[in-house]
Design an enzyme around this catalytic site. Structure first.
Site, PDB file in Angstrom:
ATOM      1  N   GLU B  59     -24.909 -21.867 -13.545  1.00 40.81           N
ATOM      2  CA  GLU B  59     -23.833 -23.182 -12.633  1.00 40.81           C
ATOM      3  C   GLU B  59     -24.576 -24.399 -12.101  1.00 40.81           C
ATOM      4  O   GLU B  59     -24.309 -25.302 -12.701  1.00 40.81           O
ATOM      5  CB  GLU B  59     -23.136 -22.679 -11.487  1.00 40.81           C
ATOM      6  CG  GLU B  59     -21.996 -21.567 -12.212  1.00 40.81           C
ATOM      7  CD  GLU B  59     -22.266 -20.368 -12.624  1.00 40.81           C
ATOM      8  OE1 GLU B  59     -23.529 -20.089 -12.440  1.00 40.81           O
ATOM      9  OE2 GLU B  59     -21.611 -19.769 -13.376  1.00 40.81           O
ATOM     10  N   HIS B 128     -12.085 -15.312  -6.192  1.00 41.67           N
ATOM     11  CA  HIS B 128     -11.822 -15.808  -7.560  1.00 41.67           C
ATOM     12  C   HIS B 128     -10.330 -16.364  -7.094  1.00 41.67           C
ATOM     13  O   HIS B 128      -9.408 -16.623  -8.056  1.00 41.67           O
ATOM     14  CB  HIS B 128     -11.202 -14.783  -8.795  1.00 41.67           C
ATOM     15  CG  HIS B 128     -12.734 -14.120  -9.219  1.00 41.67           C
ATOM     16  ND1 HIS B 128     -13.562 -13.459  -8.559  1.00 41.67           N
ATOM     17  CD2 HIS B 128     -13.055 -14.357 -10.630  1.00 41.67           C
ATOM     18  CE1 HIS B 128     -14.257 -13.140  -9.506  1.00 41.67           C
ATOM     19  NE2 HIS B 128     -14.499 -13.628 -10.544  1.00 41.67           N
TER      20      HIS B 128
END
Ligand SMILES: Cc1ncc(C[n+]2csc(CCOP(=O)(O)OP(=O)(O)O)c2C)c(N)n1
Lengths: 332, 323
Positions: B59, B128
């Protein structure tokens, strides 16, 4: 021009660049300590000039450089204007970032210098991306990214070098290994054999060089950049040098073994070594001294001119944040 | 008008922008397979693996490299998969991308769209599910948008790609399948709110999927004699203060509702601004709805404890009217 002439000319250019970097940083340190004109921290690269000069002489003006907090030398060697740089150190109008960045954020997009960085290791992924962008655009320009030996212990080193490997990007990573990470001996906090081996493990060709030998740095970088320009993909150069000053200009570096820095200065100074190379090519001491004197007077003048420049206009504090929702348009 | 789902809308906008501008490209994990929610389905077949790039699970490098590529003249669309994972690239976004233009004295631009799907989405639990839009609003240099309808996801994706600033683009995971009519000729300027329902009694301000909930709540309120105006901010930075203030001046009442944690949330900014600039027009107590300052749990009953519901909005609106 014969090969000998060419060699002499490059050797002289390397010396001249190292002398200019040295003189610039000596003036910057005076400006910090004597004159109290430098406002924030500066990280000198005194004693490391062969890396900047030897690497950068193989890059063109439109190639891309990303650098670190210790990046004055790299930036000068990429062709930046020392007056704009000194103004930046002093936070003045006409600084290369308008006085808004300072030493740790020097950038000069006009010479392909896309930024020093105040965050160790952060330049590595960005540089890989610059190479990615150039490749996507079918450009023949290449990228050089310089970071310290401490940076290889941050995650972005793994992510950025792997990225360059996976996408086969035109980039040279240079680990400028001055053996210290702030106040810590880097070897004491680094697992395994270090930068070159880590790069090799990620599929890069890695070369280790004596980073205080400007000729050797220039020679290996010439070979490496020829391969990268020919589409050979990313490479790593591990240049071993030594940080002669403290971490910042104000750091007395009392954590170092007594006499270590003095010994390096006496036996392993890149400028002294390059003078010996040129003496061997037949240049006289007077000719070599003239290179030194020219650099000194250039940078003395640079500091004087920078100190005579005003601070930026107050409204610059709100400029260049963003186009929409900009504080300059009252959006705050 | 074309019927599209929320996910199709931004995908179609992206496709059109990639056709129109060669410098636009997408970068992230698993994009060749469409990414997690199909946002990129078919794009790699159409544009090739260079312009729809599958990356390592890195990322920081996705964000940092996209920034480097933006500085040399490309316009990356960055996929972070879940807004939670984008936290692995916080330095790159906050210290590098958002600051570069200012620090470098205006020399650099970062024309990037950074997509971070947000929000509660069936038992996805704490890593999430979150919505951190208020964090990004707090970072000078960033533009922050939260589209809530297919039309907005279409038009705002186009606007975000055209924008020369870095745009944090927050799509709600719960509404990928939401269908709506899309006018492909409609341009939406970032920073403009949508008045989703006109009303005279109370102003409901929201964004993202909670704005859809406010529209439903307003219908319910209508049946109970309360005429609510619903403002979907769509952009949180810049945000459309003028529309909100004009509405509160008309209704004299304000409810702000968002899915993210109420404490330190952007709702507080909206309320503070209204009190500062239109406090004299307020005719009832202000209500602010958001999640408790807790974490999103896996078990459905616990997850539900974090939800702002239609009923909560209805109740809050009535409270502002002393009902
Ligand atoms: C992410 C991050 N951590 C810590 C620091 C503080 N810091 C600044 S320079 C430095 C040492 C860096 O060592 P190295 O990478 O070897 O570069 P050098 O200073 O030796 O040139 C540290 C720890 C920082 N700037 N960024």
């Amino acid at each position: 021009m014969t090969t000998a002439d060419h060699n002499t000319r490059r050797a002289r250019d390397l010396l001249a660049m190292m002398e200019r970097i040295r003189a610039f940083e000596e003036q910057a340190c005076l400006a910090a300590e004597r004159d109290k004109l430098v406002l924030g921290a500066i990280h000198p690269s005194i004693g490391q000039e062969a890396v900047a000069a030897g690497v950068m002489c193989n890059f063109n003006r439109d190639d891309i450089l990303l650098s670190t907090h210790r990046g004055h030398g790299h930036t000068l060697a990429k062709g930046a204007d020392p007056l704009a740089m000194m103004r930046e150190l002093l936070g003045r109008e006409g600084g290369c970032c308008g006085g808004k960045g300072g030493s740790m954020h020097i950038a000069d997009f006009g010479v392909g210098m896309l930024g020093a960085n105040g965050v160790v290791g952060a330049n590595i992924t960005i540089a890989a991306g610059a190479a990615h962008g150039l490749k996507l655009q079918g450009s023949d320009r290449i990228v050089v990214d310089i970071f310290g030996d401490g940076a290889i212990n941050r995650g972005p080193f793994l992510e950025g070098v792997n990225w360059a490997s996976v996408f086969d990007l035109p980039i040279l990573f240079v680990c400028e290994d001055n053996q210290y990470s702030a106040t810590t001996k880097t070897s004491s906090v680094t697992g395994g054999p270090g930068a070159a081996a880590r790069a090799e493990a990620l599929g890069l060709r890695a070369t280790t060089v004596d980073g205080n030998d400007a000729e050797a740095v220039a020679d290996v970088t010439a070979e490496i950049t020829a391969r990268i320009r020919a589409g050979g993909g990313p490479e790593m150069l591990h240049a071993i040098t030594y940080r002669r000053t403290g971490h910042t200009s104000f750091d007395p570096a009392g954590y170092r073994p007594e006499g270590e820095s003095e010994h390096e200065a006496k036996t392993n100074d890149p400028i002294t070594r390059q003078r010996a190379v040129l003496a061997g090519m037949g240049l006289s001491a007077d000719e070599l001294d003239a290179v030194h004197t020219a650099a000194q007077s250039e940078m003395v003048q640079v500091l004087a001119d920078a100190a005579a420049t005003p601070f930026p206009a107050d409204d610059m504090a709100l400029q260049d944040v963003q186009d929409i929702g900009s504080p300059a348009q009252g959006a705050y | 008008m074309v019927k599209m789902t929320f996910v199709e809308a931004s995908r179609e906008a992206l496709r059109e922008m990639m056709q129109a501008d060669e410098t636009v490209w997408c970068v992230g994990e698993d994009l060749g397979r469409g990414s997690v929610f199909g946002q990129y389905l078919g794009l790699q077949d159409e544009f090739g693996p260079d312009r729809v790039a599958d990356t390592p699970i890195s990322e920081a490098a996705i964000m940092g490299a996209a920034f480097g590529a933006a500085m040399v003249g490309t316009r990356p669309v960055v996929e972070m998969r879940f807004s939670d994972f984008a936290l692995c690239a916080t330095d790159e976004l906050v210290n590098q991308i958002a600051k570069a233009r200012f620090m470098f004295g205006g020399q650099s631009r970062a024309p990037m769209v950074i997509r971070k799907p947000i929000g509660l989405w069936r038992s996805s639990a704490a890593q999430h599910s979150q919505s951190l839009e208020s964090w990004y609003v707090h970072i000078p240099g960033l533009v922050v948008v939260c589209p809530a309808t297919p039309q907005d996801n279409y038009s705002m994706m186009k606007a975000a790609i055209r924008c020369d600033d870095p745009v944090v683009y927050l799509e709600h995971k719960n509404i990928w399948g939401m269908e709506g009519e899309v006018d492909t000729s409609l341009d939406i300027e970032l920073g403009n709110a949508a008045v989703r329902r006109l009303g005279a009694d109370v102003t409901l301000v929201s964004w993202s999927d909670t704005a859809n909930l406010c529209v439903q709540a307003a219908e319910k309120l209508a049946g109970q004699g309360v005429d609510a105006e619903v403002i979907d901010l769509r952009s949180l930075w810049p945000w459309d203060k003028e529309t909100v203030i004009a509405s509160v001046r008309k209704t004299g009442r304000l409810v702000v509702a968002h899915e993210s944690v109420a404490v330190g949330g952007f709702g507080a900014e909206v309320v503070a601004t209204v009190v500062e600039q239109a406090g004299d027009a307020l005719r009832g107590p202000v209500r602010r709805l958001g999640a408790p300052r807790s974490l999103v749990a896996y078990a459905p009953n616990l997850e539900d404890k974090m939800r702002v519901t239609e009923q909560m909005i209805v109740t809050a609106a009535k409270e502002t009217m002393g009902k």
